[in-house]
Design a protein around this motif. Structure first.
Motif, PDB file in Angstrom:
ATOM      1  N   ALA A  29      36.692 -28.818 -35.656  1.00  0.00           N
ATOM      2  CA  ALA A  29      35.196 -29.079 -35.715  1.00  0.00           C
ATOM      3  C   ALA A  29      34.681 -27.725 -36.183  1.00  0.00           C
ATOM      4  CB  ALA A  29      34.475 -29.738 -34.447  1.00  0.00           C
ATOM      5  N   THR A  30      33.401 -27.813 -37.016  1.00  0.00           N
ATOM      6  CA  THR A  30      32.617 -26.442 -37.071  1.00  0.00           C
ATOM      7  C   THR A  30      31.467 -26.597 -36.493  1.00  0.00           C
ATOM      8  OG1 THR A  30      31.835 -27.605 -39.155  1.00  0.00           O
ATOM      9  CG2 THR A  30      33.828 -26.149 -39.474  1.00  0.00           C
ATOM     10  N   LYS A  31      31.121 -27.988 -36.160  1.00  0.00           N
ATOM     11  CA  LYS A  31      29.750 -27.847 -35.441  1.00  0.00           C
ATOM     12  C   LYS A  31      30.176 -28.540 -33.936  1.00  0.00           C
ATOM     13  CE  LYS A  31      27.107 -26.877 -38.983  1.00  0.00           C
ATOM     14  NZ  LYS A  31      26.832 -25.220 -39.112  1.00  0.00           N
ATOM     15  N   THR A  32      30.005 -27.888 -32.931  1.00  0.00           N
ATOM     16  CA  THR A  32      30.583 -28.378 -31.858  1.00  0.00           C
ATOM     17  C   THR A  32      29.514 -28.421 -30.499  1.00  0.00           C
ATOM     18  OG1 THR A  32      31.080 -25.914 -31.037  1.00  0.00           O
ATOM     19  CG2 THR A  32      32.725 -27.720 -32.108  1.00  0.00           C
ATOM     20  N   TYR A  33      28.409 -29.112 -30.901  1.00  0.00           N
ATOM     21  CA  TYR A  33      27.312 -29.310 -29.892  1.00  0.00           C
ATOM     22  C   TYR A  33      26.687 -30.698 -30.037  1.00  0.00           C
ATOM     23  CZ  TYR A  33      24.898 -27.763 -34.248  1.00  0.00           C
ATOM     24  OH  TYR A  33      24.485 -27.439 -35.393  1.00  0.00           O
ATOM     25  N   PHE A  34      26.285 -31.072 -28.866  1.00  0.00           N
ATOM     26  CA  PHE A  34      25.856 -32.586 -28.842  1.00  0.00           C
ATOM     27  C   PHE A  34      24.526 -33.062 -29.933  1.00  0.00           C
ATOM     28  CE2 PHE A  34      23.395 -35.759 -26.441  1.00  0.00           C
ATOM     29  CZ  PHE A  34      24.147 -36.940 -26.489  1.00  0.00           C
ATOM     30  N   GLY A  35      23.774 -32.161 -30.134  1.00  0.00           N
ATOM     31  CA  GLY A  35      22.499 -32.467 -30.869  1.00  0.00           C
ATOM     32  C   GLY A  35      22.943 -32.781 -32.390  1.00  0.00           C
ATOM     33  N   TRP A  36      24.058 -32.298 -32.909  1.00  0.00           N
ATOM     34  CA  TRP A  36      24.536 -32.533 -34.188  1.00  0.00           C
ATOM     35  C   TRP A  36      24.350 -34.002 -34.737  1.00  0.00           C
ATOM     36  CZ3 TRP A  36      26.035 -30.218 -38.845  1.00  0.00           C
ATOM     37  CH2 TRP A  36      26.842 -31.346 -39.504  1.00  0.00           C
ATOM     38  N   ILE A  37      24.553 -34.926 -33.987  1.00  0.00           N
ATOM     39  CA  ILE A  37      24.603 -36.316 -34.430  1.00  0.00           C
ATOM     40  C   ILE A  37      22.929 -36.800 -34.128  1.00  0.00           C
ATOM     41  CG2 ILE A  37      26.696 -37.001 -34.008  1.00  0.00           C
ATOM     42  CD1 ILE A  37      25.358 -38.330 -31.206  1.00  0.00           C
ATOM     43  N   PHE A  38      22.046 -35.864 -33.891  1.00  0.00           N
ATOM     44  CA  PHE A  38      20.571 -36.208 -33.772  1.00  0.00           C
ATOM     45  C   PHE A  38      20.012 -35.403 -34.971  1.00  0.00           C
ATOM     46  CE2 PHE A  38      21.923 -37.431 -29.795  1.00  0.00           C
ATOM     47  CZ  PHE A  38      21.260 -38.701 -29.647  1.00  0.00           C
ATOM     48  N   GLY A  39      20.761 -34.636 -35.821  1.00  0.00           N
ATOM     49  CA  GLY A  39      20.078 -33.831 -36.964  1.00  0.00           C
ATOM     50  C   GLY A  39      19.693 -32.476 -36.764  1.00  0.00           C
ATOM     51  N   THR A  40      20.082 -31.956 -35.643  1.00  0.00           N
ATOM     52  CA  THR A  40      19.946 -30.413 -35.696  1.00  0.00           C
ATOM     53  C   THR A  40      20.967 -29.654 -36.156  1.00  0.00           C
ATOM     54  OG1 THR A  40      19.052 -28.786 -34.101  1.00  0.00           O
ATOM     55  CG2 THR A  40      20.601 -30.200 -33.121  1.00  0.00           C
ATOM     56  N   ASN A  41      20.768 -28.532 -36.687  1.00  0.00           N
ATOM     57  CA  ASN A  41      21.972 -27.708 -37.272  1.00  0.00           C
ATOM     58  C   ASN A  41      22.312 -26.375 -36.418  1.00  0.00           C
ATOM     59  OD1 ASN A  41      23.635 -28.075 -39.349  1.00  0.00           O
ATOM     60  ND2 ASN A  41      22.297 -27.541 -40.944  1.00  0.00           N
ATOM     61  N   SER A  42      21.678 -26.533 -35.300  1.00  0.00           N
ATOM     62  CA  SER A  42      21.682 -25.171 -34.284  1.00  0.00           C
ATOM     63  C   SER A  42      21.909 -25.678 -32.976  1.00  0.00           C
ATOM     64  CB  SER A  42      20.852 -24.204 -34.398  1.00  0.00           C
ATOM     65  OG  SER A  42      20.480 -23.556 -33.235  1.00  0.00           O
ATOM     66  N   ALA A  43      22.838 -24.908 -32.005  1.00  0.00           N
ATOM     67  CA  ALA A  43      22.932 -25.372 -30.662  1.00  0.00           C
ATOM     68  C   ALA A  43      21.954 -24.780 -29.832  1.00  0.00           C
ATOM     69  CB  ALA A  43      24.495 -24.748 -30.292  1.00  0.00           C
ATOM     70  N   ALA A  44      21.166 -23.729 -30.347  1.00  0.00           N
ATOM     71  CA  ALA A  44      20.043 -23.084 -29.533  1.00  0.00           C
ATOM     72  C   ALA A  44      18.935 -24.076 -29.775  1.00  0.00           C
ATOM     73  CB  ALA A  44      19.785 -21.681 -30.395  1.00  0.00           C
ATOM     74  N   ASN A  45      18.652 -24.878 -30.517  1.00  0.00           N
ATOM     75  CA  ASN A  45      17.437 -25.787 -30.253  1.00  0.00           C
ATOM     76  C   ASN A  45      17.693 -27.098 -30.288  1.00  0.00           C
ATOM     77  OD1 ASN A  45      17.985 -26.161 -32.911  1.00  0.00           O
ATOM     78  ND2 ASN A  45      16.045 -25.233 -33.601  1.00  0.00           N
ATOM     79  N   HIS A  46      19.143 -27.653 -30.223  1.00  0.00           N
ATOM     80  CA  HIS A  46      19.374 -29.042 -30.251  1.00  0.00           C
ATOM     81  C   HIS A  46      18.698 -29.947 -29.399  1.00  0.00           C
ATOM     82  CE1 HIS A  46      22.841 -29.660 -27.375  1.00  0.00           C
ATOM     83  NE2 HIS A  46      22.654 -28.312 -27.357  1.00  0.00           N
ATOM     84  N   ALA A  47      18.537 -29.577 -28.134  1.00  0.00           N
ATOM     85  CA  ALA A  47      18.071 -30.361 -27.024  1.00  0.00           C
ATOM     86  C   ALA A  47      16.566 -30.999 -27.534  1.00  0.00           C
ATOM     87  CB  ALA A  47      17.796 -29.746 -25.663  1.00  0.00           C
ATOM     88  N   ARG A  48      15.854 -30.349 -28.124  1.00  0.00           N
ATOM     89  CA  ARG A  48      14.531 -30.932 -28.691  1.00  0.00           C
ATOM     90  C   ARG A  48      14.691 -31.878 -29.608  1.00  0.00           C
ATOM     91  NH1 ARG A  48      11.851 -25.489 -31.207  1.00  0.00           N
ATOM     92  NH2 ARG A  48      13.890 -24.994 -32.163  1.00  0.00           N
ATOM     93  N   GLU A  49      15.982 -32.218 -30.102  1.00  0.00           N
ATOM     94  CA  GLU A  49      15.876 -33.278 -31.138  1.00  0.00           C
ATOM     95  C   GLU A  49      16.441 -34.402 -30.254  1.00  0.00           C
ATOM     96  OE1 GLU A  49      15.315 -33.334 -34.363  1.00  0.00           O
ATOM     97  OE2 GLU A  49      14.892 -31.012 -34.239  1.00  0.00           O
TER      98      GLU A  49
END
Length: 99
Positions: A29-49
């Motif tokens: 995987a190149t994107k290994t954070y939960f927010g990926w499937i919600f449309g965010t491209n960054s782990a730093a701000n994925h929770a708000r998505e």
């Protein structure tokens, strides 16, 4: 196996979610954070998505769970079916988790 960017974006009424893995791919995987499937491209701000309605998430496998995979997801209760000691340390940025 892959999960696409925006796979569940716009699903604003989700209360729980079960996914096979975190990020965009089961292996390499190149994107290994939960927010990926919600449309965010960054782990730093994925929770708000994440939708405010989402309270629980179940991860079926621990492959590719990054140290910031759940960063900022402080209202999310996490369950991992195969939580290993190696991965247990990676949930430290989440407020709560359940094994």
């Amino acid at each position: 196996t892959y999960q696409g960017l925006n796979a569940v974006k716009g699903c604003t009424s989700l209360t729980s979610l079960t996914i096979p893995f975190v990020g965009n791919a089961y292996e390499n995987a190149t994107k290994t954070y939960f927010g990926w499937i919600f449309g965010t491209n960054s782990a730093a701000n994925h929770a708000r998505e994440l939708p405010e309605s989402l309270k629980t998430a179940t991860v079926l496998n621990d492959v590719a769970i990054d140290t910031e995979a759940f960063y900022g997801c402080k209202y999310l209760r996490l369950t991992a079916k195969r939580l290993t000691e190696r991965v247990n340390k990676r949930f430290t940025n989440a407020i709560r988790y359940k094994t």
